[in-house]
Design a protein around this motif. Structure first.
Motif, mmCIF file in Angstrom:
data_model
loop_
_atom_site.group_PDB
_atom_site.id
_atom_site.type_symbol
_atom_site.label_atom_id
_atom_site.label_comp_id
_atom_site.label_asym_id
_atom_site.label_seq_id
_atom_site.Cartn_x
_atom_site.Cartn_y
_atom_site.Cartn_z
ATOM 1 N N LEU A 11 0.835 -1.210 0.000
ATOM 2 C CA LEU A 11 0.000 0.000 0.000
ATOM 3 C C LEU A 11 0.864 1.252 0.000
ATOM 4 C CD1 LEU A 11 -2.832 1.259 0.229
ATOM 5 C CD2 LEU A 11 -2.619 1.053 2.725
ATOM 6 N N SER A 12 1.972 1.219 0.737
ATOM 7 C CA SER A 12 2.883 2.362 0.771
ATOM 8 C C SER A 12 3.452 2.650 -0.611
ATOM 9 C CB SER A 12 4.018 2.076 1.759
ATOM 10 O OG SER A 12 4.961 3.120 1.764
ATOM 11 N N VAL A 13 3.809 1.603 -1.334
ATOM 12 C CA VAL A 13 4.330 1.783 -2.701
ATOM 13 C C VAL A 13 3.270 2.414 -3.597
ATOM 14 C CG1 VAL A 13 5.177 0.587 -4.747
ATOM 15 C CG2 VAL A 13 5.969 -0.125 -2.479
ATOM 16 N N GLY A 14 2.044 1.912 -3.508
ATOM 17 C CA GLY A 14 0.972 2.429 -4.352
ATOM 18 C C GLY A 14 0.671 3.891 -4.084
ATOM 19 N N ILE A 15 0.585 4.274 -2.810
ATOM 20 C CA ILE A 15 0.280 5.668 -2.470
ATOM 21 C C ILE A 15 1.437 6.581 -2.865
ATOM 22 C CG2 ILE A 15 -0.175 7.246 -0.559
ATOM 23 C CD1 ILE A 15 -1.656 5.011 0.850
ATOM 24 N N SER A 16 2.656 6.106 -2.687
ATOM 25 C CA SER A 16 3.817 6.920 -3.049
ATOM 26 C C SER A 16 3.808 7.274 -4.535
ATOM 27 C CB SER A 16 5.112 6.173 -2.701
ATOM 28 O OG SER A 16 5.229 5.973 -1.318
ATOM 29 N N ILE A 17 3.362 6.331 -5.361
ATOM 30 C CA ILE A 17 3.335 6.567 -6.806
ATOM 31 C C ILE A 17 2.148 7.421 -7.214
ATOM 32 C CG2 ILE A 17 3.082 5.446 -9.051
ATOM 33 C CD1 ILE A 17 4.641 3.068 -7.905
ATOM 34 N N THR A 18 0.959 7.098 -6.703
ATOM 35 C CA THR A 18 -0.266 7.746 -7.183
ATOM 36 C C THR A 18 -0.578 9.075 -6.509
ATOM 37 O OG1 THR A 18 -1.583 6.470 -5.590
ATOM 38 C CG2 THR A 18 -1.287 5.524 -7.793
#
Length: 473
Positions: free
Chosen positions: A92-99
Motif C-alpha cells: 500500500l505504501s508503494v501504491g500511495i507513493s506513486i499515485t
C-alpha cells in the motif's frame, strides 16, 4: 542511560538524513523524501507499531507474574501477526507513493522496504524493552544508525537519488533480524489472547491519532504548500522530531516497569513512578525545547543555510508542539497500565485530537500555508496532552498544582521570546542570549525539584523472560 543512547543514535540518524539531503539536493527533494518517510511510518501505525507496544506491555507483565514461557510465546505470536500485516501495508505504501505523492517507482519501492524495516524494528525493540534487554537494544540501535549514515553517504556520492530511503530501511531491518525473539514451544494462554487483541486494537487507534498526527502533518504540509514550502516544513520537522525519541524511550523504559508492578498488584510503585517521571519531564523538556525554540533562526542557518530561512517561523511552533507530546508520557503509560479501560480512554482522546488537527488544517492551511499546518498541530497536541495529564492527576490525586504553575510560566516566557524573535528579527547572538537566559532561569526556578529528583534512586531490575534470537547468540 543506555535507552537514551539508543534513542539518541536513532534521532541523530533521522536528523542527519534530512540535513544531508537538504544540503546536497535542496528543499523540493527533501520534501519528497520526508513525505515518503512520513507515509511509511504512518502506515506502520496501523498494526506493527502497536504490536511492539503490546509486546512491551505483556512480556513485562508476564515477567512480573513469573511466567517466562508465556512471555516468549506472546512475543512469537505478536511477531508472526506483525509480519502478516506488514507485507500488504508495504505494498500500500508503494501504491500511495506513486499515485498520491507522485514519486518514481524506485523511490516508492524503497518506501515499501522502509515500512517493512521500521515495522520489524518497532516490534523487536518493544520485545527487547519488555524483556529488560535495554543495553543490547541500545548497542544495535547505534550499530544500525552508523550503518545507515555510511550507506546514505555512499548513495549521495554515487548520485543514486532514487535509493535515498534504502539505507534507512536496511538499518531498521538489520536490527529486526538480529533482535528477533527465539522460537517458542509454548502456546499462548487463550485467556491472554482477548486482552492482547483488545490492547492492540486500542493501541492502533491511539498511536494512529497521536504519533500519526505528526506524520500526517508532513503530508498535510505537502498538500498545503508548494514543493519548496513543504521543504521548509520538512527542515523544521527534522529539527523538532529527534527529541520525540527521548519521549519514546522514556515510555518504553517506564511502561514495562509499570506493567511489572501491575503484575504484582503494586499500585503504590506505579503512582510513585508516574509522579517522579512527570515532574522530571516538566523540569527537563521546557529547557530542551524552549532553548532550541529561542535559538531556532541560528539552528536553521547553520544546519540548512540561508535558502531554508523560511523554516525559521515554523520551527519554534513545531518544537513547542512536540514538547507537549513529551509531557504526558508517564500519565499515558499509567493509564495504559490500568488495563483495557485505560487504553480505551487514551485512544479516544488521541482520536479526538486528530479530528481537531484535521479541522484546523482545513481552516489554517488555505490561509497560512505550512505555518497553518504547524499551528494546527500545536493546538491539537496541547489539548490532548492536557486531557491525559488531568485524567491521571484526578485518578491518583497527585500533588501537581505547583508543577502545572511552573509549566505555565515556562510557556509564557517561551511565547514572549519566540514572538520577539520573529517580530524584531534580531541578530543570531540575541537568540543565543535568550536561549541561555531561559535555561538558566528555568534551572533556578526548579532547583529544589532537581535536587529532589537527583536524590531518588531507581530500583534495579533483573532482565529475564524473552530469550535472544539464534542470530544474536
Amino acid at each position: 542511560m543506555y535507552g537514551l543512547l539508543g534513542s539518541f543514535s536513532q534521532g541523530l540518524t533521522r536528523f542527519l538524513y534530512s540535513v544531508l539531503i537538504g544540503r546536497f539536493l535542496g528543499a523540493a527533494d527533501l520534501a519528497n523524501i520526508n513525505s515518503a518517510i512520513s507515509l511509511a511510518l504512518f502506515l506502520s501505525l496501523l498494526w506493527p507499531t502497536s504490536a511492539g507496544q503490546a509486546a512491551t506491555r505483556f512480556v513485562a507483565q508476564l515477567r512480573g507474574e513469573q511466567r517466562p514461557d508465556q512471555a516468549q510465546a506472546v512475543a512469537n505470536h505478536l511477531g508472526v501477526r506483525m509480519l502478516g500485516v506488514s507485507v500488504p501495508l508495504a505494498a500500500l505504501s508503494v501504491g500511495i507513493s506513486i499515485t498520491v505523492l507522485h514519486l518514481d517507482v524506485a523511490t516508492a519501492s524503497c518506501a515499501g522496504l522502509l515500512l517493512l524495516g521500521y515495522a520489524g524494528w518497532s516490534f523487536t525493540r518493544g520485545v527487547q524493552y519488555g524483556a529488560g534487554q535495554i543495553v543490547r537494544s541500545a548497542l544495535w540501535d547505534v550499530a544500525g544508525s552508523l550503518a545507515a549514515l555510511v550507506m546514505l553517504a555512499a548513495v549521495l556520492i554515487a548520485g543514486l537519488q532514487p535509493f535515498l530511503l534504502l539505507p534507512l530501511a536496511l538499518s531498521y531491518g538489520l536490527y529486526a533480524v538480529v533482535c528477533w525473539p527465539a522460537p517458542s514451544t509454548a502456546v499462548v494462554d487463550t485467556a491472554l489472547l482477548s486482552s492482547i487483541n483488545a490492547f492492540v486494537r486500542y493501541g492502533v487507534l491511539g498511536t494512529l491519532s497521536s504519533a500519526g498526527m505528526l506524520q500526517l502533518s508532513m503530508l498535510a504540509a505537502n498538500m498545503a504548500g508548494t514543493g519548496v514550502q513543504a521543504g521548509m516544513y520538512a527542515a523544521a520537522l527534522s529539527l523538532a522530531t529527534p527529541a520525540t525519541m527521548l519521549a519514546r524511550t522514556g515510555s518504553q523504559v517506564l511502561f514495562p516497569a509499570m506493567a511489572e508492578a501491575g503484575g504484582r498488584n503494586d499500585a503504590q510503585t506505579m503512582r510513585h513512578q508516574t509522579d517522579a517521571v512527570t515532574r522530571a519531564l516538566v523540569v527537563a523538556m521546557p529547557a530542551v525545547f524552549g532553548g532550541l525554540a529561542l535559538a531556532s533562526p541560528l539552528l536553521i542557518d547553520v544546519l540548512y543555510g540561508q535558502r531554508f530561512a523560511g523554516a525559521q517561523d515554523i520551527l519554534p511552533v513545531l518544537l513547542i508542539a512536540v514538547m507537549f507530546t513529551t509531557i504526558p508520557v508517564a500519565a499515558v503509560n499509567r493509564l495504559n497500565a490500568t488495563g483495557i479501560r485505560g487504553a480505551r480512554f487514551v485512544s479516544i482522546v488521541a482520536a479526538c485530537g486528530l479530528l481537531v488537527a484535521f479541522a484546523l488544517w482545513l481552516v489554517f492551511g488555505p490561509v497560512a500555508g505550512v505555518l497553518g499546518v504547524a499551528l494546527g498541530y500545536l493546538v491539537a497536541t496541547s489539548a490532548t496532552s492536557l486531557v491525559m495529564v488531568i485524567r491521571c492527576w484526578r485518578m491518583e490525586h497527585h500533588q501537581w498544582t505547583g508543577v502545572v504553575l511552573r509549566f505555565t510560566v515556562s510557556l509564557l516566557l517561551l511565547a514572549s521570546g519566540v514572538i520577539f524573535t520573529n517580530v524584531a528579527d534580531p541578530p543570531h547572538w540575541v537568540g543565543i542570549v535568550l536561549s541561555v537566559s531561559f535555561v538558566g532561569v528555568w534551572t533556578l526556578v526548579n532547583f529544589r525539584e532537581i535536587r529532589t529528583l537527583r536524590a531518588a534512586r531507581p530500583r534495579p531490575t533483573t532482565p529475564t523472560g524473552v530469550q535472544r534470537s539464534a542470530a544474536s547468540r
